[in-house]
Motif scaffolding. Sequence first.
Motif, PDB file in Angstrom:
ATOM      1  N   GLY A 158       1.139  -1.149  -0.367  1.00 47.86           N
ATOM      2  CA  GLY A 158      -0.079  -0.105  -0.162  1.00 47.86           C
ATOM      3  C   GLY A 158       0.960   0.907   0.318  1.00 47.86           C
ATOM      4  N   ARG A 159       1.747   1.360   0.273  1.00 47.78           N
ATOM      5  CA  ARG A 159       3.266   2.176   0.105  1.00 47.78           C
ATOM      6  C   ARG A 159       2.521   2.796  -0.852  1.00 47.78           C
ATOM      7  N   LYS A 160       2.326   3.897  -1.704  1.00 47.00           N
ATOM      8  CA  LYS A 160       2.720   4.618  -2.784  1.00 47.00           C
ATOM      9  C   LYS A 160       4.376   5.292  -3.032  1.00 47.00           C
ATOM     10  N   PRO A 161       5.073   4.635  -4.063  1.00 49.04           N
ATOM     11  CA  PRO A 161       5.973   5.511  -4.038  1.00 49.04           C
ATOM     12  C   PRO A 161       6.182   7.253  -4.043  1.00 49.04           C
ATOM     13  N   ILE A 162       7.488   7.237  -3.329  1.00 55.60           N
ATOM     14  CA  ILE A 162       7.124   8.672  -3.104  1.00 55.60           C
ATOM     15  C   ILE A 162       7.773   9.667  -4.381  1.00 55.60           C
ATOM     16  N   LYS A 163       7.101  10.487  -5.338  1.00 54.48           N
ATOM     17  CA  LYS A 163       7.382  11.167  -6.474  1.00 54.48           C
ATOM     18  C   LYS A 163       8.457  12.783  -5.940  1.00 54.48           C
ATOM     19  N   THR A 164       9.228  12.269  -7.392  1.00 55.77           N
ATOM     20  CA  THR A 164      10.601  12.950  -6.509  1.00 55.77           C
ATOM     21  C   THR A 164      10.578  14.024  -7.440  1.00 55.77           C
ATOM     22  N   MET A 165      11.137  15.960  -7.155  1.00 54.20           N
ATOM     23  CA  MET A 165      10.937  16.579  -8.029  1.00 54.20           C
ATOM     24  C   MET A 165      12.621  17.395  -8.197  1.00 54.20           C
TER      25      MET A 165
ATOM     26  N   SER B  50       3.178  13.466   8.001  1.00 51.05           N
ATOM     27  CA  SER B  50       3.814  14.174   6.568  1.00 51.05           C
ATOM     28  C   SER B  50       3.829  13.307   5.303  1.00 51.05           C
ATOM     29  N   THR B  51       3.861  14.596   4.474  1.00 53.71           N
ATOM     30  CA  THR B  51       4.229  14.542   3.023  1.00 53.71           C
ATOM     31  C   THR B  51       4.897  14.717   1.872  1.00 53.71           C
ATOM     32  N   VAL B  52       5.736  15.684   2.557  1.00 50.80           N
ATOM     33  CA  VAL B  52       6.779  16.700   2.174  1.00 50.80           C
ATOM     34  C   VAL B  52       8.114  17.043   2.553  1.00 50.80           C
ATOM     35  N   ILE B  53       9.280  16.424   1.676  1.00 49.31           N
ATOM     36  CA  ILE B  53      10.632  16.796   2.263  1.00 49.31           C
ATOM     37  C   ILE B  53      11.006  18.049   1.315  1.00 49.31           C
ATOM     38  N   ILE B  54      11.506  18.872   1.236  1.00 53.26           N
ATOM     39  CA  ILE B  54      12.224  19.509   0.721  1.00 53.26           C
ATOM     40  C   ILE B  54      13.928  19.666   1.501  1.00 53.26           C
TER      41      ILE B  54
ATOM     42  N   CYS C 159       9.009  14.462  -2.657  1.00 60.25           N
ATOM     43  CA  CYS C 159      10.635  14.945  -2.130  1.00 60.25           C
ATOM     44  C   CYS C 159      10.587  16.313  -3.222  1.00 60.25           C
ATOM     45  N   ILE C 160      10.813  17.357  -2.748  1.00 61.05           N
ATOM     46  CA  ILE C 160      11.622  18.525  -3.401  1.00 61.05           C
ATOM     47  C   ILE C 160      12.706  18.635  -3.722  1.00 61.05           C
ATOM     48  N   LEU C 161      14.214  18.556  -4.797  1.00 59.59           N
ATOM     49  CA  LEU C 161      15.395  18.736  -4.360  1.00 59.59           C
ATOM     50  C   LEU C 161      15.780  19.721  -4.804  1.00 59.59           C
TER      51      LEU C 161
ATOM     52  N   THR D  76      18.038  23.130  -5.851  1.00 55.12           N
ATOM     53  CA  THR D  76      19.626  23.277  -6.355  1.00 55.12           C
ATOM     54  C   THR D  76      19.470  23.557  -7.184  1.00 55.12           C
ATOM     55  N   ASP D  77      20.955  24.659  -6.853  1.00 50.94           N
ATOM     56  CA  ASP D  77      21.112  26.057  -7.890  1.00 50.94           C
ATOM     57  C   ASP D  77      22.274  25.565  -8.979  1.00 50.94           C
ATOM     58  N   SER D  78      22.676  24.243  -8.391  1.00 49.15           N
ATOM     59  CA  SER D  78      24.030  23.891  -9.339  1.00 49.15           C
ATOM     60  C   SER D  78      23.365  23.420 -10.774  1.00 49.15           C
ATOM     61  N   THR D  79      24.252  23.734 -11.716  1.00 46.38           N
ATOM     62  CA  THR D  79      24.114  23.622 -13.067  1.00 46.38           C
ATOM     63  C   THR D  79      24.638  22.963 -14.035  1.00 46.38           C
ATOM     64  N   SER D  80      25.525  22.253 -13.151  1.00 50.66           N
ATOM     65  CA  SER D  80      26.573  21.284 -13.483  1.00 50.66           C
ATOM     66  C   SER D  80      25.689  20.699 -13.985  1.00 50.66           C
ATOM     67  N   LYS D  81      26.246  19.995 -15.419  1.00 51.88           N
ATOM     68  CA  LYS D  81      25.104  18.646 -15.932  1.00 51.88           C
ATOM     69  C   LYS D  81      25.325  17.508 -15.332  1.00 51.88           C
ATOM     70  N   GLU D  82      26.761  16.817 -14.893  1.00 51.69           N
ATOM     71  CA  GLU D  82      27.406  16.376 -14.154  1.00 51.69           C
ATOM     72  C   GLU D  82      26.032  15.638 -12.795  1.00 51.69           C
ATOM     73  N   THR D  83      26.247  16.522 -12.110  1.00 50.33           N
ATOM     74  CA  THR D  83      25.292  17.013 -10.367  1.00 50.33           C
ATOM     75  C   THR D  83      24.300  16.831 -11.235  1.00 50.33           C
ATOM     76  N   LEU D  84      23.502  17.249 -11.920  1.00 45.65           N
ATOM     77  CA  LEU D  84      21.943  17.452 -11.591  1.00 45.65           C
ATOM     78  C   LEU D  84      21.678  15.953 -12.861  1.00 45.65           C
ATOM     79  N   ASN D  85      22.283  15.175 -13.794  1.00 44.93           N
ATOM     80  CA  ASN D  85      22.594  13.980 -13.840  1.00 44.93           C
ATOM     81  C   ASN D  85      21.998  13.023 -12.233  1.00 44.93           C
ATOM     82  N   ARG D  86      23.258  13.170 -11.955  1.00 43.41           N
ATOM     83  CA  ARG D  86      23.554  12.768 -10.152  1.00 43.41           C
ATOM     84  C   ARG D  86      22.023  12.084  -9.593  1.00 43.41           C
ATOM     85  N   LEU D  87      21.414  13.564  -9.673  1.00 46.10           N
ATOM     86  CA  LEU D  87      20.408  13.754  -8.605  1.00 46.10           C
ATOM     87  C   LEU D  87      19.456  13.081  -9.178  1.00 46.10           C
ATOM     88  N   LYS D  88      19.306  13.224 -10.861  1.00 44.93           N
ATOM     89  CA  LYS D  88      18.332  12.400 -11.181  1.00 44.93           C
ATOM     90  C   LYS D  88      18.179  11.126 -11.447  1.00 44.93           C
ATOM     91  N   ALA D  89      19.023  11.018 -10.785  1.00 43.09           N
ATOM     92  CA  ALA D  89      19.004   9.712 -10.262  1.00 43.09           C
ATOM     93  C   ALA D  89      17.891   9.532  -8.955  1.00 43.09           C
TER      94      ALA D  89
END
Length: 696
Positions: free
Chosen positions: A456-463, A564-568, A596-598, A600-613
């Motif tokens: 019954g757990r709904k997967p957390i939506k991450t943005m 609690s349903t949101v974590i920033i 889950c809301i992440l 970030t001010d980073s514009t590094s492609k690598e960083t954003l890719n990592r977070l996208k995981a």
Amino acid sequence: MTLSTPLSRITSIGARIAPALEKLSLHTAGDLLLYWPYRYEDRSEILSIRELKLGEKSTIQGTVKDIKDIKTRGNGRRLITKALIEDGTGTLQAIWFNQRFLTRTLKPGYEVFLSGKVDDSSYGPQMTQPVYERATKSGDQATHTARIVPIYSLTSSVTQKQLRYLLKKVLPLANSIQEWLPEDIIKQYDLMGINDAISRVHFPESHTELEKATRRLKFDELFLINLRSARVKSALQDSRANKIQFKEKETKDFVDGLSFKLTDAQRKTAWEILTDLEKNKPMNRLLEGDVGSGKTIVCAIGILNALLNDKQVAYMAPTEILATQQFETFNELFKNQSFSISLLTGNQALIKRPDTQPEKLSSNKLLELISDKDVDLVVGTHSLIQDRISYQDLALVVIDEQHRFGVGQRSALSKKSSDSTMAHFLSMTATPIPRSLALTLYGDLELSVIDQMPPGRKPIKTMLAPPEKRGEKYAFVHEQLTQGRQAFIICPLIDPSDTLGKKAVTEEYEKLKRDIFPDMRIGILHGKMKSADKEKVMNEFAKHNLDILVATPVIEVGIDVPNSTVIIIESAERFGLAQLHQFRGRVGRGKHQSYCILFTDSTSKETLNRLKALVETNDGFELAERDLEFRGPGEVYGIKQHGFDDVLKIAKLTDYPIIKDVRKIIPHIFAQSPDLSKFPRILKRLSQFEKSIHPE
Ligand code: ADP
Ligand code: MG
């Protein structure tokens, strides 16, 4: 040629690239033979030119119609080789840059394979810099195209083609390597023979074959690591523990009394623990399960049995907040039992006796009660291993999130029992993290994995939210809060002088209160606060007297507030994936969809890719793997200092099913022959292996 023939003596290519291969520690034919590909490209499907799709990596087979060199003019003077390839369904143009010898290798009329990405040109489909290979006259398997092609990690002065060429030469030597695993193990675990595994891992003919070859080689590595540690362990292991008898009826009543049904994974792992506890050898087990998978109840079943056997139990948590929360959880779980449960932290000493309210004590008094065995279950922090403490009949020690504790502290606790026995030991973790995995590999810990979430757990939506999305996301959070939900906001420790996060949290709080959520009730939590105050805030949040909790990363582990349903997470790029995943586990614990809301001010492609995981998967083990990919095993797991990076060439620390198989087999081997003398081949392989490990 033998395994020890120097690479420089194998064909002229070998002579040419041997110096570069030396840098990869590849000296002999045998070294090269055991140099595994680090990935593969599937070029096995051959398409007709007409079928090619733009933008896709494909392989074709055709005849060279025309090939010529063109020199460009101007400052970027380059040599371009253009070829036209035809296969009866169409024509394709191939172009290469600065490949001076190509017109000598590929001549009109030759039959070739080309692999590469298809794009468009005025001549129709085109491949730029495709991998090419002459289709063989004799029908031999192709090496570089038209198959699953191995890719090796190389220095820039050696090409994949050169390496593959050389490998093909040494490949027949795979048959000269002696099988060292007993026939029955190979059969029972459906393993590929060592000769095939070695040659197929380089040049697999299908994905199934590749999978089997890989599994066999992983098996070997993990088997050897574990065999070695098992040998070390059996040499050490003379200690005794108290048997904890399984109280079947009481356990059943306890489980039946829960408000939910155990998952199969919880049942299974609880059973593994109970089985260990019944032995007079100390249990040494790691319970792994993703955040929210329900580890607490599993360990509680073990604790219940120890307490019903009239033993003492210690439960150690990494932070005061968690210790307090678990103290309450155990009181709730065991409310129908007659146990005395106490809480001991740097700041608190409480005892809860059956049918009374929790009582505050001086810590001296509590220590006295513990050593007089007036306390059955002691929940606490590091305070549980202070010098002054002594336990009575301590039979089970549970450590939550054990990676936060050093190995030394762990053994200090297990040795604190008053008699000559060792306590049974259970450690729990939500992530495959450095120390516990290193320990797994040392083999002194058995592994139980909860590989299933409660239903019954709904997967957390991450943005992932760049600065310009901030307003939009805050509006979204506001909407959630208005619907009666709650939110966490995590601030990283930015200012080095602000080690406890007071400044970060206070500034964030003021900003939120003033500009963003003036209509909401906001609480703060940071390391400078007194524990009583922290606890008060936590309670207020749990009771929904607060809508938002702004906190330092201390809340990373354990806190359970299902509403609690949101974590920033602010400045998400500062954290590793595994840690972010832990934060995220604070939500998604109730029936509502969580987010889950992440930020970030980073514009590094690598960083954003990592977070996208994190956006892409909710699977903690997979994220740990990605952490590995991004940061390398040494860094992530701290395994360098253990010498494992030289050993784990193909297996991963997260190959649990194989680790489990291996650990099932090893005891049998020892049982048959404690000194391994009945297994001379294993013994020989083990000693080779030990030589390859750096001293610790
Ligand atoms: P973790 O593995 O992160 O320590 P917990 O033990 O804190 O997880 O459990 C998370 C939540 O899930 C708790 O509220 C617990 O009561 C609940 N829970 C545990 N097992 C089950 C289950 N089988 N079905 C439903 N809820 C469960
Ligand atoms: Mg937990």
